[in-house]
Design an enzyme around this catalytic site. Structure first.
Site: not given
Length: 269
Positions: A53, A111
């Site tokens: 993102d 992540y």
């Protein structure tokens, strides 16, 4: 045509995410611009292992480059880095099999999210500063609910590329280092904004504003509630893209240690 694997790190603060856009500055867009200058007139294809993102960083994003060239991988790396902005860096270029696909061949991805318990002048773009006291042990307890195969519809925005909202979370790991709370999430794949919403819900649990029953409800019945808790992109890093099964994970350490000018020691009571 030859195919190469690119290992890339980037600070995503200035970018509208990975995927090339017509009117936005993106990581993929900058890579393609640089490659077009190097391989003039050749058809170029650069595909990433997944999209990040806007504002999200990467310690090691993987992409494949397809182009007709006689240049050696080390020369390609050097030429790309000469043309890329300072906040995008090619770590390695290597020859790949003609069928290697950065996205489709990935087995899992990880992540790391960094929450800071103190305000920082230098690390703001790499952490989420939370003023409130957080119950670390309760966050860990709630985090365990996300492990396994679940429908994460409540934790993602709709995306035309996502055929299913089900995903396998292999593990969620937590660690306290000084004033940082580190969260590593390993999964088969991730939906749009999914990691940030998981972290946001964990933070609310740490504040004791959500409990285990709330989280179980979000996983079992679609709810728009988690969208309100979406964590900012600043603290999120794509850590690794894994292409081998039974990968042995290293100890979870602060990403901030990569930036030697920023230290997060224990505050004085």
């Amino acid at each position: 045509m030859g195919r190469f694997r690119l290992d890339i790190e980037y600070a995503g603060t200035r970018y509208s995410g990975w995927q090339k856009q017509k009117n936005g500055r993106t990581i993929q867009g900058k890579l393609i611009e640089a490659a077009e200058k190097i391989f003039k007139g050749e058809r170029i294809d650069i595909q990433g292992s997944g999209r990040t993102d806007a504002g999200v960083h990467a310690l090691n994003q993987v992409a494949h480059l397809e182009v007709k060239t006689m240049l050696a991988p080390e020369i390609i790396k050097m030429k790309l880095n000469d043309l890329l902005p300072a906040d995008i860096n090619i770590l390695e270029v290597s020859k790949a099999g003609k069928n290697f696909h950065a996205r489709h061949d990935a087995v899992s991805r990880s992540y790391i999210y960094q929450i800071s318990r103190r305000r920082t002048a230098f690390g703001k773009q790499f952490v989420w500063w939370i003023k409130d006291e957080l119950d670390f042990e309760y966050m860990k307890r709630v985090g365990g609910l996300f492990e396994g195969m679940h429908d994460f519809a409540s934790f993602a925005d709709k995306d035309s590329e996502d055929k299913s909202t089900k995903a396998l979370i292999e593990s969620i790991q937590f660690k306290e280092v000084g004033e940082l709370i580190l969260i590593r999430i390993v999964g088969s794949h991730f939906l749009w904004k999914m990691v940030r919403r998981i972290v946001g819900v964990l933070a609310e649990a740490g504040r004791h504003k959500l409990n285990e029953n709330d989280v179980e409800s979000y996983l079992n019945v679609f709810s728009r509630e988690p969208a309100k808790y979406t964590a900012p992109p600043s603290g999120l890093f794509l850590e690794k893209v894994i292409y081998e099964k039974n990968y042995q994970w290293e100890e979870l350490e602060p990403v901030i240690n990569l930036i030697p000018t920023i230290k997060f020691g224990r505050r004085e009571k």
